[in-house]
Scaffold this motif. Sequence first.
Motif, short mmCIF file in Angstrom:
data_model
loop_
_atom_site.label_atom_id
_atom_site.label_comp_id
_atom_site.label_asym_id
_atom_site.label_seq_id
_atom_site.Cartn_x
_atom_site.Cartn_y
_atom_site.Cartn_z
N ILE A 150 0.96 -1.19 0.09
CA ILE A 150 -0.03 0.04 -0.15
C ILE A 150 0.92 1.23 0.02
O ILE A 150 1.72 1.53 0.95
CB ILE A 150 -0.80 0.04 1.22
CG1 ILE A 150 -1.87 -1.33 0.98
CG2 ILE A 150 -1.76 1.31 1.51
CD1 ILE A 150 -2.72 -1.52 2.40
N ASN A 151 0.45 2.20 -1.07
CA ASN A 151 1.42 3.39 -0.99
C ASN A 151 0.74 4.59 -0.43
O ASN A 151 1.79 5.55 -0.34
CB ASN A 151 1.93 3.48 -2.52
CG ASN A 151 2.59 2.15 -3.07
OD1 ASN A 151 3.45 1.95 -2.39
ND2 ASN A 151 2.35 1.67 -4.37
N SER A 152 -0.74 4.52 -0.71
CA SER A 152 -1.46 5.78 -0.28
C SER A 152 -2.97 5.48 0.13
O SER A 152 -3.42 4.47 -0.28
CB SER A 152 -1.55 6.69 -1.28
OG SER A 152 -1.95 7.97 -1.17
N ILE A 153 -3.21 6.14 1.29
CA ILE A 153 -4.69 5.93 1.51
C ILE A 153 -5.55 7.34 1.60
O ILE A 153 -4.77 8.05 2.44
CB ILE A 153 -4.70 5.20 2.99
CG1 ILE A 153 -4.25 3.65 2.83
CG2 ILE A 153 -6.37 4.97 3.36
CD1 ILE A 153 -4.10 3.11 4.11
N VAL A 154 -6.84 7.46 1.02
CA VAL A 154 -7.31 8.75 1.37
C VAL A 154 -8.98 8.31 1.58
O VAL A 154 -9.20 7.12 1.14
CB VAL A 154 -7.11 9.85 0.42
CG1 VAL A 154 -5.55 10.08 0.18
CG2 VAL A 154 -7.99 9.02 -0.84
N GLN A 155 -9.49 9.38 2.15
CA GLN A 155 -10.89 9.03 2.34
C GLN A 155 -11.60 10.16 1.71
O GLN A 155 -11.34 11.40 1.99
CB GLN A 155 -11.53 8.99 3.92
CG GLN A 155 -12.91 8.76 4.09
CD GLN A 155 -13.05 8.38 5.52
OE1 GLN A 155 -12.51 9.00 6.30
NE2 GLN A 155 -14.26 7.78 5.78
N ASP A 156 -12.50 9.96 0.77
CA ASP A 156 -13.40 10.96 0.01
C ASP A 156 -14.44 11.39 0.81
O ASP A 156 -14.89 11.02 2.01
CB ASP A 156 -13.81 10.48 -1.26
CG ASP A 156 -14.75 9.48 -1.50
OD1 ASP A 156 -15.66 9.21 -0.22
OD2 ASP A 156 -14.85 8.99 -2.53
N GLU A 157 -15.21 12.44 0.26
CA GLU A 157 -16.44 13.14 0.87
C GLU A 157 -17.69 12.11 1.14
O GLU A 157 -18.37 12.18 2.11
CB GLU A 157 -16.73 14.15 0.27
CG GLU A 157 -15.88 15.53 0.12
CD GLU A 157 -16.23 16.69 -0.65
OE1 GLU A 157 -17.17 16.56 -1.33
OE2 GLU A 157 -15.71 17.81 -0.30
N THR A 212 -2.12 0.87 -4.22
CA THR A 212 -1.42 -0.17 -4.05
C THR A 212 -0.52 -0.38 -5.58
O THR A 212 -0.42 0.60 -6.25
CB THR A 212 -2.05 -1.68 -4.16
OG1 THR A 212 -2.56 -1.80 -5.34
CG2 THR A 212 -3.34 -1.26 -2.99
N SER A 213 0.49 -1.09 -5.27
CA SER A 213 1.35 -1.57 -6.38
C SER A 213 0.69 -2.47 -7.70
O SER A 213 1.28 -2.56 -8.71
CB SER A 213 2.43 -2.38 -5.89
OG SER A 213 2.26 -3.56 -5.47
#
Length: 158
Positions: free
Chosen positions: A58-65, A73-74
């Motif tokens: 896992i390279n990045s995690i965000v939560q949207d509105e 991920t890769s």
Amino acid sequence: MTRGSTYHGLSLRNPLFRCRILLLLATIPLLALAQNAPIAPLRFAALTERDDLPSPRINSIVQDEERYIWIGTSNGIARYDGTRFETIRPNEYSKERYQSNFVEALLASSDGSLWVSAQDSLFFIAAGQKKLQQIEILSPEGQNLVRSGRTLFETSDG
């Protein structure tokens, strides 16, 4: 202090000092109650490829509105709704013949869209959608000048 003056800093005659002492005394019962309050147990679950996560890297995690969790991920992007993953792979939306699914960064922007930095391209997903749209800035020779970046950010004016 000069002769004949009185210091009222830590004296009970000082109204501010009395107020502080009363506040301190009033909080002692609250602290005792807080120590006896039951703590709800936290529940953790490991989510893996068996749960349809496209890759364990896992390279990045965000939560949207809309409160979806997007995981870069890769091997693509996973949209998690709290129950299951839905995978989106950049190479399925790329105009180039070969495109990596390696997602380096994600950004949930203030307008509700999701920006995706893949290994060789930049994509976005419009608010409420699931389809990647590739962003291209072409040179005079027709070559895409957009390259990946490990960091995405949004300016104050969007």
